[in-house]
Design a protein around this motif. Structure first.
Motif, PDB file in Angstrom:
ATOM      1  N   TRP A  94      38.660  41.918 -61.698  1.00 49.20           N
ATOM      2  CA  TRP A  94      40.033  42.462 -61.742  1.00 49.20           C
ATOM      3  C   TRP A  94      41.016  41.588 -60.999  1.00 49.20           C
ATOM      4  O   TRP A  94      42.220  41.781 -61.087  1.00 49.20           O
ATOM      5  CB  TRP A  94      40.100  43.846 -61.124  1.00 49.20           C
ATOM      6  CG  TRP A  94      39.144  44.781 -61.728  1.00 49.20           C
ATOM      7  CD1 TRP A  94      39.077  45.147 -63.045  1.00 49.20           C
ATOM      8  CD2 TRP A  94      38.086  45.452 -61.060  1.00 49.20           C
ATOM      9  NE1 TRP A  94      38.045  45.993 -63.234  1.00 49.20           N
ATOM     10  CE2 TRP A  94      37.418  46.210 -62.038  1.00 49.20           C
ATOM     11  CE3 TRP A  94      37.650  45.486 -59.744  1.00 49.20           C
ATOM     12  CZ2 TRP A  94      36.313  46.998 -61.714  1.00 49.20           C
ATOM     13  CZ3 TRP A  94      36.564  46.268 -59.444  1.00 49.20           C
ATOM     14  CH2 TRP A  94      35.911  47.011 -60.421  1.00 49.20           C
ATOM     15  N   ALA A 147      41.747  50.465 -66.177  1.00 48.57           N
ATOM     16  CA  ALA A 147      41.808  49.510 -65.059  1.00 48.57           C
ATOM     17  C   ALA A 147      42.061  50.253 -63.748  1.00 48.57           C
ATOM     18  O   ALA A 147      41.443  49.947 -62.717  1.00 48.57           O
ATOM     19  CB  ALA A 147      42.901  48.476 -65.301  1.00 48.57           C
ATOM     20  N   GLU A 159      38.856  52.064 -62.685  1.00 51.44           N
ATOM     21  CA  GLU A 159      37.839  51.136 -62.179  1.00 51.44           C
ATOM     22  C   GLU A 159      38.209  50.610 -60.794  1.00 51.44           C
ATOM     23  O   GLU A 159      37.352  50.511 -59.909  1.00 51.44           O
ATOM     24  CB  GLU A 159      37.677  49.960 -63.153  1.00 51.44           C
ATOM     25  CG  GLU A 159      36.914  50.355 -64.412  1.00 51.44           C
ATOM     26  CD  GLU A 159      36.862  49.237 -65.460  1.00 51.44           C
ATOM     27  OE1 GLU A 159      36.162  49.401 -66.471  1.00 51.44           O
ATOM     28  OE2 GLU A 159      37.546  48.198 -65.257  1.00 51.44           O
ATOM     29  N   ALA A 160      39.477  50.285 -60.607  1.00 50.56           N
ATOM     30  CA  ALA A 160      39.912  49.775 -59.305  1.00 50.56           C
ATOM     31  C   ALA A 160      39.766  50.867 -58.242  1.00 50.56           C
ATOM     32  O   ALA A 160      39.353  50.603 -57.107  1.00 50.56           O
ATOM     33  CB  ALA A 160      41.357  49.275 -59.382  1.00 50.56           C
ATOM     34  N   PRO A 218      43.053  38.762 -65.430  1.00 46.51           N
ATOM     35  CA  PRO A 218      43.774  38.753 -64.157  1.00 46.51           C
ATOM     36  C   PRO A 218      43.464  37.476 -63.373  1.00 46.51           C
ATOM     37  O   PRO A 218      42.308  37.112 -63.217  1.00 46.51           O
ATOM     38  CB  PRO A 218      43.224  39.972 -63.429  1.00 46.51           C
ATOM     39  CG  PRO A 218      41.881  40.226 -64.023  1.00 46.51           C
ATOM     40  CD  PRO A 218      41.931  39.710 -65.427  1.00 46.51           C
ATOM     41  N   PHE A 231      42.335  46.960 -53.751  1.00 47.75           N
ATOM     42  CA  PHE A 231      42.070  47.661 -55.011  1.00 47.75           C
ATOM     43  C   PHE A 231      42.969  48.888 -55.156  1.00 47.75           C
ATOM     44  O   PHE A 231      43.265  49.306 -56.278  1.00 47.75           O
ATOM     45  CB  PHE A 231      40.578  47.985 -55.130  1.00 47.75           C
ATOM     46  CG  PHE A 231      39.785  46.713 -55.276  1.00 47.75           C
ATOM     47  CD1 PHE A 231      39.598  46.143 -56.532  1.00 47.75           C
ATOM     48  CD2 PHE A 231      39.309  46.031 -54.168  1.00 47.75           C
ATOM     49  CE1 PHE A 231      38.927  44.935 -56.680  1.00 47.75           C
ATOM     50  CE2 PHE A 231      38.635  44.819 -54.311  1.00 47.75           C
ATOM     51  CZ  PHE A 231      38.446  44.275 -55.562  1.00 47.75           C
ATOM     52  N   GLN A 234      45.365  50.329 -69.186  1.00 43.45           N
ATOM     53  CA  GLN A 234      45.847  50.420 -67.808  1.00 43.45           C
ATOM     54  C   GLN A 234      45.185  51.589 -67.071  1.00 43.45           C
ATOM     55  O   GLN A 234      44.857  51.475 -65.893  1.00 43.45           O
ATOM     56  CB  GLN A 234      47.376  50.571 -67.772  1.00 43.45           C
ATOM     57  CG  GLN A 234      48.137  49.361 -68.319  1.00 43.45           C
ATOM     58  CD  GLN A 234      47.873  48.084 -67.543  1.00 43.45           C
ATOM     59  OE1 GLN A 234      47.856  48.092 -66.317  1.00 43.45           O
ATOM     60  NE2 GLN A 234      47.644  46.985 -68.242  1.00 43.45           N
ATOM     61  N   VAL A 240      45.788  47.253 -56.911  1.00 46.22           N
ATOM     62  CA  VAL A 240      45.492  47.013 -58.327  1.00 46.22           C
ATOM     63  C   VAL A 240      45.643  48.331 -59.102  1.00 46.22           C
ATOM     64  O   VAL A 240      46.252  48.370 -60.181  1.00 46.22           O
ATOM     65  CB  VAL A 240      44.073  46.417 -58.497  1.00 46.22           C
ATOM     66  CG1 VAL A 240      43.675  46.338 -59.964  1.00 46.22           C
ATOM     67  CG2 VAL A 240      44.001  45.028 -57.852  1.00 46.22           C
TER      68      VAL A 240
END
Lengths: 191, 191
Positions: free
Chosen positions: A31, A125, A128-129, B92, A167, A122, A170
């Motif tokens: 990421w 993401a 996951e972050a 990324p 994170f 998004q 992110v």
């Protein structure tokens, strides 16, 4: 060159082979910095020639060896220098924004569908972050565990919080983007 | 290749020379897609060979000419196809996050200073994107004015709102990042 510095940061936690680094980048730093295998091996060779890392051949089975890289003093100094320097922001090159900037020229339904996929990506993401942030807060990633064995226990919580916070950022950016795209879908259907 | 599509999108509003496009990218699309002059000219030549744009030599003063590019039907189809297709997210590669991921290994004051510059940059980016958003809402950019001369007046407000929304997103992401960095500064000073 940031891949170099990303690799130095990881190898500081634990000496690793090129193969280990490829796995690691696939599973965890993806990421932050997408590094294909085709970039990692030549970068390691360049870093070794520059004296930033050193490779030791270790036996791997009866006939094979593998090269395990560790950071040299010079590499450690270079990493610290780079980390302590404010760098210029990377030039923006987001194909998605180029697309969005021209949504008025295509059918609203098509633009809506493109935004829908963007929102899905998004949100994935962000989730996951967020999950990775939790693992770091729990000191429950392979690399963080290794790293903490070399650091003062009094610092462990602070280290985990600082890494987890990356994170959190992110995830927050991904949520902001998803929310923006949802507002974009509303605007598409307005007169 | 997104630069191609960014150029098609701009040339759709108004035929332009390579020089005009360089100025335009410098002044206006720079937050979306950083395109150095060294990339724009060869890309235009490639696009012309591919039949996406066509160049007309126009006199410029008594002895000079300049090539003004406009989008062909084929270019218009390619742009519409690309705009209507959901694309994979860009990989990324944010050097700043690589830096932040290793802030636990340098002095807190140094990391604080790096974050401070990051906050300044993000706040500047947010303010610039917000100002550009306002100009678009007011239909007060050179390119949007040109573009609207070719579009149905009943659509003008919607077009301006959709374009302005892209910069609302750029501003929102920059504000999210600045806020994240401020929280990072607080975490650095905690035990």
């Amino acid at each position: 060159m940031s891949l170099q510095h990303a690799l130095l940061g990881v190898l500081e936690a634990r000496p690793m082979s090129g193969y280990d680094l490829v796995q690691f980048f696939d599973s965890s730093t993806a990421w932050i910095w997408a590094a294909p295998q085709s970039q990692i091996y030549p970068t390691l060779r360049r870093m070794e020639r520059a004296g930033l890392i050193t490779g030791d051949d270790e036996p791997r089975g009866p006939k094979l060896t593998r090269t395990v890289y560790s950071v040299t003093d010079q590499g450690r100094e270079e990493l610290e220098r780079w980390l302590s320097t404010p760098h210029d922001p990377s030039p923006p090159r987001d194909p998605f924004l180029v697309q969005a900037l021209n949504f008025d020229t295509i059918d609203a339904e098509k633009a809506h569908a493109v935004l829908e996929q963007f929102i899905t990506e998004q949100e994935k993401a962000a989730a996951e972050a967020e999950a990775h942030r939790q693992r770091l807060l729990n000191k429950d990633t392979m690399l963080l565990k290794e790293r903490l064995t070399r650091r003062d226990p009094a610092e462990h919580d602070r280290i985990a919080r600082l890494k987890a916070h990356v994170f959190a950022g992110v995830a927050a950016v991904a949520r902001t983007r998803a929310e923006w795209a949802r507002e974009g879908q509303r605007l598409l259907t307005e007169d």
